[in-house]
Motif scaffolding. Structure first.
Motif, PDB file in Angstrom:
ATOM      1  N   SER A  24      -7.493 -10.217  -9.210  1.00  0.00           N
ATOM      2  CA  SER A  24      -7.308 -11.386  -8.342  1.00  0.00           C
ATOM      3  C   SER A  24      -7.170 -10.976  -6.885  1.00  0.00           C
TER       4      SER A  24
ATOM      5  N   TRP B 239      -9.541 -16.637 -16.473  1.00  0.00           N
ATOM      6  CA  TRP B 239      -9.430 -15.363 -15.776  1.00  0.00           C
ATOM      7  C   TRP B 239     -10.774 -14.674 -15.666  1.00  0.00           C
TER       8      TRP B 239
ATOM      9  N   VAL C  49      12.303  -7.491 -21.249  1.00  0.00           N
ATOM     10  CA  VAL C  49      12.653  -6.770 -20.016  1.00  0.00           C
ATOM     11  C   VAL C  49      13.509  -5.551 -20.363  1.00  0.00           C
TER      12      VAL C  49
ATOM     13  N   GLY D 125      -0.475  -4.499 -18.803  1.00  0.00           N
ATOM     14  CA  GLY D 125       0.372  -5.520 -18.198  1.00  0.00           C
ATOM     15  C   GLY D 125       1.707  -5.574 -18.910  1.00  0.00           C
ATOM     16  N   ASP D 126       2.740  -5.958 -18.179  1.00  0.00           N
ATOM     17  CA  ASP D 126       4.082  -6.046 -18.775  1.00  0.00           C
ATOM     18  C   ASP D 126       4.161  -7.157 -19.810  1.00  0.00           C
ATOM     19  N   LEU D 127       3.411  -8.233 -19.596  1.00  0.00           N
ATOM     20  CA  LEU D 127       3.509  -9.374 -20.500  1.00  0.00           C
ATOM     21  C   LEU D 127       3.016  -9.038 -21.900  1.00  0.00           C
TER      22      LEU D 127
ATOM     23  N   LYS E 169      16.213 -17.232 -20.957  1.00  0.00           N
ATOM     24  CA  LYS E 169      15.412 -18.059 -20.039  1.00  0.00           C
ATOM     25  C   LYS E 169      14.447 -18.953 -20.809  1.00  0.00           C
TER      26      LYS E 169
ATOM     27  N   ASN F 134       9.192 -18.014 -18.793  1.00  0.00           N
ATOM     28  CA  ASN F 134       9.566 -16.658 -18.374  1.00  0.00           C
ATOM     29  C   ASN F 134       9.469 -15.754 -19.601  1.00  0.00           C
TER      30      ASN F 134
ATOM     31  N   LEU G 293      11.802 -12.936 -20.683  1.00  0.00           N
ATOM     32  CA  LEU G 293      13.218 -13.223 -20.930  1.00  0.00           C
ATOM     33  C   LEU G 293      13.412 -14.419 -21.861  1.00  0.00           C
TER      34      LEU G 293
ATOM     35  N   TYR H  45      12.730  -4.553 -10.835  1.00  0.00           N
ATOM     36  CA  TYR H  45      11.889  -5.346 -11.742  1.00  0.00           C
ATOM     37  C   TYR H  45      12.762  -6.347 -12.517  1.00  0.00           C
ATOM     38  N   VAL H  46      13.921  -5.886 -12.949  1.00  0.00           N
ATOM     39  CA  VAL H  46      14.837  -6.770 -13.677  1.00  0.00           C
ATOM     40  C   VAL H  46      15.235  -7.951 -12.786  1.00  0.00           C
TER      41      VAL H  46
ATOM     42  N   THR I 189      12.275 -10.364 -12.392  1.00  0.00           N
ATOM     43  CA  THR I 189      12.032 -11.175 -13.591  1.00  0.00           C
ATOM     44  C   THR I 189      13.100 -12.255 -13.741  1.00  0.00           C
ATOM     45  N   ASP I 190      14.319 -11.912 -13.364  1.00  0.00           N
ATOM     46  CA  ASP I 190      15.420 -12.861 -13.469  1.00  0.00           C
ATOM     47  C   ASP I 190      15.236 -14.059 -12.536  1.00  0.00           C
TER      48      ASP I 190
ATOM     49  N   GLY J  35      12.553 -15.709 -12.058  1.00  0.00           N
ATOM     50  CA  GLY J  35      11.628 -16.702 -12.619  1.00  0.00           C
ATOM     51  C   GLY J  35      10.482 -16.992 -11.665  1.00  0.00           C
ATOM     52  N   MET J  36       9.908 -18.183 -11.794  1.00  0.00           N
ATOM     53  CA  MET J  36       8.769 -18.563 -10.950  1.00  0.00           C
ATOM     54  C   MET J  36       9.198 -18.691  -9.488  1.00  0.00           C
TER      55      MET J  36
ATOM     56  N   THR K  96       7.629 -14.490 -11.402  1.00  0.00           N
ATOM     57  CA  THR K  96       7.170 -14.054 -12.722  1.00  0.00           C
ATOM     58  C   THR K  96       5.760 -14.557 -13.045  1.00  0.00           C
TER      59      THR K  96
ATOM     60  N   GLU L 163       1.811 -15.043 -13.500  1.00  0.00           N
ATOM     61  CA  GLU L 163       0.784 -14.106 -13.953  1.00  0.00           C
ATOM     62  C   GLU L 163      -0.260 -13.965 -12.848  1.00  0.00           C
ATOM     63  N   ILE L 164      -0.415 -12.773 -12.340  1.00  0.00           N
ATOM     64  CA  ILE L 164      -1.378 -12.533 -11.258  1.00  0.00           C
ATOM     65  C   ILE L 164      -2.757 -12.265 -11.851  1.00  0.00           C
ATOM     66  N   ASP L 165      -2.784 -11.357 -12.797  1.00  0.00           N
ATOM     67  CA  ASP L 165      -3.982 -11.121 -13.601  1.00  0.00           C
ATOM     68  C   ASP L 165      -3.551 -11.234 -15.060  1.00  0.00           C
TER      69      ASP L 165
ATOM     70  N   TYR M 168      -0.520  -9.448 -16.527  1.00  0.00           N
ATOM     71  CA  TYR M 168       0.233  -8.773 -15.451  1.00  0.00           C
ATOM     72  C   TYR M 168       0.996  -9.793 -14.609  1.00  0.00           C
ATOM     73  N   SER M 169       2.319  -9.686 -14.591  1.00  0.00           N
ATOM     74  CA  SER M 169       3.112 -10.552 -13.721  1.00  0.00           C
ATOM     75  C   SER M 169       3.152  -9.955 -12.319  1.00  0.00           C
TER      76      SER M 169
ATOM     77  N   CYS N 199       5.835  -9.370 -10.846  1.00  0.00           N
ATOM     78  CA  CYS N 199       6.915  -8.367 -10.914  1.00  0.00           C
ATOM     79  C   CYS N 199       6.380  -7.002 -11.334  1.00  0.00           C
ATOM     80  N   THR N 200       5.446  -6.977 -12.253  1.00  0.00           N
ATOM     81  CA  THR N 200       4.974  -5.668 -12.718  1.00  0.00           C
ATOM     82  C   THR N 200       4.072  -5.015 -11.668  1.00  0.00           C
TER      83      THR N 200
ATOM     84  N   TYR O  39       1.372  -6.990  -2.779  1.00  0.00           N
ATOM     85  CA  TYR O  39       1.783  -8.365  -2.545  1.00  0.00           C
ATOM     86  C   TYR O  39       3.063  -8.384  -1.706  1.00  0.00           C
TER      87      TYR O  39
END
Lengths: 341, 175
Positions: free
Chosen positions: A19, A66, A234, A255-257, A282, A286, A289, B130-131, B134-135, B137-138, B141, B143-145, B148-149, B151-152, B166
Motif C-alpha cells: 500500500s 487488496w 499480542v 504479518g502479525d495478524l 478488546k 482488534n 487482543l 508494539y503492545v 495495539t492497545d 486500537g483503531m 491497529t 490493516e495496512i496490507d 499486516y497492521s 503496529c507491526t 508511517y
C-alpha cells in the motif's frame, strides 16, 4: 520532479505490491496504479486466476480488495511498470504478475521491471535480523531514486521472463517438490528462492529420521510460547524468549495478524482441543487482543511427543499445496526437502 | 522524534565512521598525530589511555570518547548525544581563556554523559511499544496490507532501527 516529466510513463500501468508504494506512486503522478498487496507466502495460490481469487477470498475472508491484479476494472495500458522490492513475498507476486500479463496478452517487452534492492541494514538493530528479507519496500528509496530508475526502466529478457512464469507455475503446483528443488538449486535472476524456502519450510510438518511426525516450526513456536495461562496474540507475539524472537522474525513475512489467525485455527480445530480460546480484553476489530488462548494437555503432548497423524493439526494452505493435509501429505525431512508420507 | 535522531545521526556519522582506533585511544581521522586544532572535531579530555573521558578535559587532547569508537555500542540516541557534544565542544574550543575553555569543556562532557544515561533509560523495547500501539486500537491497529497492521510495520522499523515508513507510528506509541 514527478512522472509527468518522464514522457509515456506517467500514463503507463504501474503495479505495486504494498500500500505504501501504491500511495507513493500516485503522489508522484501515476494515474493507473494496480495494487497487488496480497501476501502469497501463506494461504492458497492457484495458477488459474479466477480460482486463485476465490481461494484467497475464502482463506482471508476480507472485505477489502487488496489484490487488484485480476480485477476486470484494470485497464492495462502499455507499458506496464512493475515496482518490486527485495521482499520475498513481493518477488512471488512478481512471478504471478508475469504469468498474468502473459495470460492477458501483454508481451514481455511491454513490461518494464523496476527491481529495488534492500537498503543496507542498520548496525544497531534492536532485534537481530532474520536470514530472509520480508520488510523491504520500494518506498524505502527516495523519490529521486524512484524516478531515476523509472526513466531507465527495462524489460526482463525473454528467458528471465519465462523463468518467472515457470516459477509461478511451480509455486502453484499441487506437488511442491519441483518448486523446492528450484529453491535448493537456485535459478539465475531469482535470488529470493533460497530464503523463500527457508520461510516456507517453517509451515510444513516435519518427520524425524525415526519417522516421528513433528509440528511445523511455526506451530512449534506458537505451542511453545503458549502455556496454561491465558494469553492474547499480542502476548504471544512479543514473548520475551528465543521462540518469541523467531516468531517475530517469521511474522515479518506473514504479518502479525496471521499470529491471531493461526491461533484461531488451532482453537477452532475440531479434531482435538490442543488450544483453548476465550474472549479477550478488546472488541473483535482488534484482532490481536480480541481473544485469549491457552494450551491444553493435548497441546503439550502434540508439542513434546509429536503428532500421531497429520490431521492432529489444522491444515494450512501454502502455495498450491496444503500443510497437514491427508490428501497432500507433504512433510519436511531434516535435510529441508519435502516428501510425501 | 525518530526522524530527528536519524538526521542527527546522519550529521555526525561521517566523523564518527572515520574514527581511527589505536590501542586504548581513538581519534578523529587526521587528528591522531597532531593537535586537531580548535573546533576541528569532538574535544575531550583524556585522563589516561583507555578511559572514557571521566577526568577533566585537557584542551590539547582532542579525541572521541573511548566508548564511542565501539560502533556496536551506538544507537541513534547516543549518536545524537555525540552530535550535540561535538557542537558544544567546537564552541568551547573557540574560547580563548584556558580556564573558561576548560570549564566549558567539562560542562559539555558532563552534558554528554547525562545524555548517554538518558539514552539507556529511553531505549524502550520495540515489543513494548508494539503492545502500547495495539492497545490503542483503531486507527493504530488498522490493516495496512493484508495481514499486516500499522503496529507491526512500526515495530518492524523500530526493531530494525530505521526510519518509520508511517509517520503515524509516533501517534501510536512508538518513539
Amino acid at each position: 520532479m514527478t512522472m509527468t516529466n518522464i514522457p509515456g510513463l506517467f500514463s503507463a500501468t504501474h503495479v505495486a505490491y504494498d500500500s505504501a508504494t501504491t500511495d507513493r506512486l500516485r503522489q508522484l503522478g501515476a494515474t493507473n496504479v494496480v495494487r497487488a498487496a496480497d501476501c502469497l507466502l501463506i494461504g492458497p495460490s492457484r495458477r488459474d486466476a479466477a480460482e486463485h481469487a476465490r481461494a484467497r477470498q475464502a482463506w482471508w475472508n476480507s472485505s477489502e480488495e487488496w489484490d487488484g491484479l485480476y480485477s476486470p476494472e484494470v485497464h492495462w495500458e502499455r507499458p506496464v511498470v512493475v515496482w518490486v522490492s527485495a521482499s520475498i513475498d513481493q518477488r512471488v507476486n512478481l512471478w504471478r504478475t508475469c504469468s498474468w500479463l502473459r495470460h492477458v496478452g501483454i508481451a514481455s517487452r511491454d513490461v518494464l521491471m523496476l527491481e529495488f534492492e534492500a537498503l543496507p541494514r542498520s548496525k544497531f538493530p534492536q532485534e537481530p535480523f532474520p536470514s530472509f528479507e520480508c520488510t523491504a519496500s520500494v518506498v524505502d528509496h527516495p523519490d529521486k531514486v524512484l524516478l531515476e530508475r523509472l526513466a531507465r526502466a527495462r524489460p526482463f529478457s525473454t528467458t528471465r521472463y519465462d523463468r518467472a512464469v515457470k516459477l509461478w507455475d511451480r509455486y502453484t503446483d499441487g506437488n511442491p517438490s519441483r518448486f523446492v528443488s528450484s529453491c535448493s538449486r537456485g535459478i539465475k535472476g531469482f535470488p529470493e528462492l533460497a530464503p523463500l524456502w527457508t520461510v516456507l519450510s517453517c509451515f510444513f510438518p516435519g518427520r524425524t529420521p525415526a519417522g516421528v511426525l513433528r509440528l511445523s516450526r511455526l506451530d512449534e513456536l506458537l505451542l511453545t510460547i503458549l502455556s496454561g495461562e491465558w494469553q492474547t496474540p499480542v502476548d504471544v507475539f512479543v514473548h520475551k524468549s528465543q521462540e518469541g524472537l523467531a516468531l517475530r522474525q517469521l511474522s515479518t513475512c506473514t504479518g502479525d495478524l496471521f499470529v491471531a489467525h493461526r491461533l484461531n485455527q488451532w482453537a477452532a480445530f475440531a479434531s482435538n482441543a490442543a488450544v483453548e480460546r476465550a474472549a479477550g480484553p478488546k472488541q473483535p476489530d482488534n484482532r490481536m487482543l480480541a481473544s485469549v488462548y491457552r494450551l491444553t494437555e493435548r497441546g503439550i503432548q502434540l508439542r513434546d511427543a509429536g503428532l500421531t497423524a497429520l490431521t492432529d493439526a489444522p491444515p494450512l494452505p501454502i502455495g498450491g499445496t496444503e500443510a497437514y493435509s491427508t490428501s497432500a501429505p507433504w512433510v519436511l525431512r531434516e535435510d529441508s526437502r519435502v516428501v510425501r508420507l | 522524534m525518530k526522524s530527528y535522531l536519524w538526521i542527527a545521526a546522519a550529521v555526525i556519522l561521517p566523523s564518527f565512521a572515520a574514527c581511527n582506533r589505536t590501542v586504548g585511544e581513538c581519534w578523529p581521522v587526521g587528528e591522531g598525530d597532531k593537535n586537531g586544532g580548535v573546533g576541528s572535531g569532538p574535544v575531550i579530555a583524556s585522563g589516561g589511555t583507555g578511559d572514557n573521558g571521566d577526568s577533566p578535559p585537557n584542551p590539547n587532547d582532542f579525541k572521541i570518547p573511548e566508548a564511542d569508537c565501539n560502533i556496536a555500542e551506538q544507537s541513534p540516541c547516543t549518536e545524537k548525544c555525540l552530535a550535540s557534544y561535538e557542537t558544544a565542544a567546537t564552541t568551547c574550543g573557540k574560547v580563548q581563556d584556558d580556564a573558561q575553555r576548560k570549564s566549558c569543556q567539562e560542562g559539555a562532557y558532563a552534558g554528554y554523559k547525562t545524555c548517554r544515561e538518558s539514552c539507556k533509560k529511553a531505549s524502550k523495547p520495540c515489543a513494548d511499544m508494539y503492545v502500547a500501539c495495539t492497545d490503542m486500537g483503531m486507527p493504530c491497529t488498522r490493516e495496512i496490507d493484508l495481514g499486516y497492521s500499522l503496529c507491526t510495520y512500526c515495530r518492524d522499523d523500530c526493531a530494525a532501527n530505521r526510519p518509520y515508513k508511517y509517520g503515524e507510528c509516533y501517534k501510536c506509541g512508538f518513539e
